[in-house]
Scaffold this motif. Structure first.
Motif, PDB file in Angstrom:
ATOM      1  N   UNK A 170      -0.374  31.650  35.669  1.00 22.90           N
ATOM      2  CA  UNK A 170       0.615  31.385  36.718  1.00 22.90           C
ATOM      3  C   UNK A 170       0.040  31.729  38.092  1.00 22.90           C
ATOM      4  N   UNK A 171      -0.715  32.809  38.192  1.00 17.75           N
ATOM      5  CA  UNK A 171      -1.368  33.146  39.465  1.00 17.75           C
ATOM      6  C   UNK A 171      -2.349  32.042  39.863  1.00 17.75           C
ATOM      7  N   UNK A 172      -3.163  31.601  38.907  1.00 17.48           N
ATOM      8  CA  UNK A 172      -4.130  30.544  39.177  1.00 17.48           C
ATOM      9  C   UNK A 172      -3.437  29.274  39.637  1.00 17.48           C
TER      10      UNK A 172
ATOM     11  N   UNK B 157      -2.022  25.189  43.692  1.00 23.04           N
ATOM     12  CA  UNK B 157      -1.041  24.339  44.359  1.00 23.04           C
ATOM     13  C   UNK B 157      -1.057  24.547  45.869  1.00 23.04           C
ATOM     14  N   UNK B 158      -1.166  25.802  46.302  1.00 23.18           N
ATOM     15  CA  UNK B 158      -1.200  26.097  47.734  1.00 23.18           C
ATOM     16  C   UNK B 158      -2.444  25.498  48.387  1.00 23.18           C
ATOM     17  N   UNK B 159      -3.595  25.661  47.737  1.00 23.08           N
ATOM     18  CA  UNK B 159      -4.836  25.121  48.294  1.00 23.08           C
ATOM     19  C   UNK B 159      -4.802  23.597  48.334  1.00 23.08           C
ATOM     20  N   UNK B 160      -4.269  22.981  47.286  1.00 17.92           N
ATOM     21  CA  UNK B 160      -4.181  21.525  47.243  1.00 17.92           C
ATOM     22  C   UNK B 160      -3.244  20.993  48.316  1.00 17.92           C
ATOM     23  N   UNK B 161      -2.157  21.702  48.548  1.00 25.46           N
ATOM     24  CA  UNK B 161      -1.207  21.300  49.592  1.00 25.46           C
ATOM     25  C   UNK B 161      -1.887  21.294  50.960  1.00 25.46           C
TER      26      UNK B 161
ATOM     27  N   UNK C 242       4.286  15.643  49.246  1.00 28.76           N
ATOM     28  CA  UNK C 242       5.664  15.235  48.952  1.00 28.76           C
ATOM     29  C   UNK C 242       6.086  15.623  47.532  1.00 28.76           C
ATOM     30  N   UNK C 243       5.237  16.306  46.795  1.00 32.90           N
ATOM     31  CA  UNK C 243       5.553  16.697  45.421  1.00 32.90           C
ATOM     32  C   UNK C 243       6.216  18.075  45.416  1.00 32.90           C
ATOM     33  N   UNK C 244       7.339  18.187  44.754  1.00 30.58           N
ATOM     34  CA  UNK C 244       8.134  19.414  44.840  1.00 30.58           C
ATOM     35  C   UNK C 244       7.386  20.683  44.450  1.00 30.58           C
ATOM     36  N   UNK C 245       6.563  20.639  43.411  1.00 34.57           N
ATOM     37  CA  UNK C 245       5.913  21.879  42.989  1.00 34.57           C
ATOM     38  C   UNK C 245       4.856  22.342  43.986  1.00 34.57           C
ATOM     39  N   UNK C 246       4.155  21.393  44.622  1.00 32.41           N
ATOM     40  CA  UNK C 246       3.203  21.763  45.664  1.00 32.41           C
ATOM     41  C   UNK C 246       3.939  22.337  46.873  1.00 32.41           C
TER      42      UNK C 246
ATOM     43  N   UNK D 104     -11.103  28.475  39.599  1.00 30.96           N
ATOM     44  CA  UNK D 104     -10.068  28.644  40.616  1.00 30.96           C
ATOM     45  C   UNK D 104     -10.328  29.866  41.477  1.00 30.96           C
ATOM     46  N   UNK D 105      -9.877  29.781  42.711  1.00 29.74           N
ATOM     47  CA  UNK D 105     -10.001  30.883  43.655  1.00 29.74           C
ATOM     48  C   UNK D 105      -8.661  31.621  43.691  1.00 29.74           C
ATOM     49  N   UNK D 106      -8.681  32.865  43.226  1.00 27.63           N
ATOM     50  CA  UNK D 106      -7.459  33.656  43.129  1.00 27.63           C
ATOM     51  C   UNK D 106      -7.838  35.122  43.114  1.00 27.63           C
ATOM     52  N   UNK D 107      -6.892  36.008  43.390  1.00 28.59           N
ATOM     53  CA  UNK D 107      -7.197  37.437  43.298  1.00 28.59           C
ATOM     54  C   UNK D 107      -7.612  37.811  41.880  1.00 28.59           C
ATOM     55  N   UNK D 108      -8.630  38.628  41.749  1.00 31.39           N
ATOM     56  CA  UNK D 108      -9.084  39.020  40.415  1.00 31.39           C
ATOM     57  C   UNK D 108      -8.176  40.084  39.815  1.00 31.39           C
ATOM     58  N   UNK D 109      -7.536  40.859  40.667  1.00 33.88           N
ATOM     59  CA  UNK D 109      -6.587  41.854  40.173  1.00 33.88           C
ATOM     60  C   UNK D 109      -5.213  41.200  40.120  1.00 33.88           C
ATOM     61  N   UNK D 110      -4.946  40.469  39.038  1.00 34.01           N
ATOM     62  CA  UNK D 110      -3.705  39.699  38.971  1.00 34.01           C
ATOM     63  C   UNK D 110      -2.481  40.596  38.923  1.00 34.01           C
ATOM     64  N   UNK D 111      -2.623  41.812  38.431  1.00 27.59           N
ATOM     65  CA  UNK D 111      -1.466  42.712  38.356  1.00 27.59           C
ATOM     66  C   UNK D 111      -0.899  42.992  39.741  1.00 27.59           C
ATOM     67  N   UNK D 112      -1.758  42.951  40.755  1.00 26.38           N
ATOM     68  CA  UNK D 112      -1.303  43.242  42.118  1.00 26.38           C
ATOM     69  C   UNK D 112      -0.367  42.160  42.663  1.00 26.38           C
ATOM     70  N   UNK D 113      -0.351  40.994  42.022  1.00 25.60           N
ATOM     71  CA  UNK D 113       0.509  39.897  42.466  1.00 25.60           C
ATOM     72  C   UNK D 113       1.955  40.058  42.000  1.00 25.60           C
ATOM     73  N   UNK D 114       2.164  40.879  40.994  1.00 28.56           N
ATOM     74  CA  UNK D 114       3.457  40.919  40.331  1.00 28.56           C
ATOM     75  C   UNK D 114       4.291  42.130  40.733  1.00 28.56           C
ATOM     76  N   UNK D 115       5.571  41.883  40.904  1.00 34.29           N
ATOM     77  CA  UNK D 115       6.539  42.969  40.926  1.00 34.29           C
ATOM     78  C   UNK D 115       7.340  42.875  39.623  1.00 34.29           C
ATOM     79  N   UNK D 116       8.298  43.762  39.444  1.00 36.86           N
ATOM     80  CA  UNK D 116       9.034  43.796  38.181  1.00 36.86           C
ATOM     81  C   UNK D 116       9.774  42.484  37.914  1.00 36.86           C
ATOM     82  N   UNK D 117      10.365  41.909  38.948  1.00 33.98           N
ATOM     83  CA  UNK D 117      11.150  40.684  38.773  1.00 33.98           C
ATOM     84  C   UNK D 117      10.261  39.496  38.430  1.00 33.98           C
TER      85      UNK D 117
END
Length: 244
Positions: A118-120, A125-129, A137-141, A209-222
């Motif tokens: 999900x992080x990837x 999607x952000x980079x492609x946008x 014009x695509x909703x997910x992007x 893909x280019x993304x943070x390697x520490x994926x845990x830092x992306x998440x909060x409890x929700x």
């Protein structure tokens, strides 16, 4: 690795979901490869075409034709198609070609730790946008570009991986081989060996893909809870723990 099958329900691609793209469906007389988005589809598709017995047929995107780089002269016949091929769609396609999906030797399914996936996808999607006006014009992007990661997790509908698995009626005769993203080369080499084939070409690494390697830092409890619930079938089938 093999997995037990789950009951199959028809799958509808969400408007604001995982990467909106054409998924690989590659097959020969013995094996079918289906792809859930963001599970190294390019690398695995090229590996399949290079190492599995020809002829190989496929339904792929226009871009994937170039990435695979093989055609009829090499025993690979690819059709450009925009459908989202889960198990039900694949069954229909093969039936139209007089192929009984349950008579295949195995179904190959790549899987990936859902938290990482999900992080990837979010960063893809952000980079492609940003770089591709054609997707804006695509909703997910749009959702990814305009949302924080927790907002994306809350609002994004995520495809049910269970719909890529055979239904109970087919699972008794069609083995499922999981290809773990975390061990792509080893998983695929083991499958070739298990079915009496030799690896002629190593796994290529395409478009990491280019993304943070520490994926845990992306998440909060929700946001973790959203992914736990929405990606439950991949956690369960892929053998991933819901622990960051």
């Amino acid at each position: 690795m093999s997995s037990h099958a789950l009951p199959l329900g028809m799958y509808a691609w969400p408007k604001n979901g995982l990467q909106e793209k054409k998924r690989d469906m590659l097959y020969n007389r013995d094996f079918l490869l289906l792809h859930y988005p963001k599970t190294a589809d390019k690398s695995v598709a090229v590996y399949f075409c290079q190492n599995f017995e020809k002829p190989i047929y496929g339904r792929v995107s226009q871009g994937q034709v170039a990435e695979i780089g093989m055609g009829p002269d090499e025993g690979v016949e690819l059709e450009v198609a925009g459908s989202h091929d889960n198990y039900a769609a694949a069954t229909k396609v093969l039936k139209e070609k007089d192929i009984d999906i349950t008579a295949l030797r195995a179904l190959l399914l790549p899987v990936r730790n859902p938290y990482d996936l999900v992080v990837s996808n979010y960063f893809f999607l952000r980079a492609s946008y940003e770089k591709s006006p054609s997707v804006r014009n695509r909703p997910n992007f749009q959702l990814a570009a305009r949302s924080t990661f927790p907002e994306f997790c809350a609002q994004s509908n995520m495809a049910d991986f269970a719909n890529f698995m055979p239904p109970a009626a087919d699972s008794a005769t069609l083995p499922v081989e999981l290809i773990h993203f975390e061990n792509l080369a080893g998983s695929q080499s083991a499958i070739l060996k298990k079915y009496g084939m030799q690896e002629s070409y190593p796994l290529p690494h395409l478009n990491s893909s280019k993304r943070p390697r520490n994926i845990a830092s992306m998440y909060d409890e929700a946001s973790k809870l959203h992914v736990d619930q929405k990606m439950d079938s991949m956690f369960r089938i892929g053998g991933y723990e819901k622990i960051l």
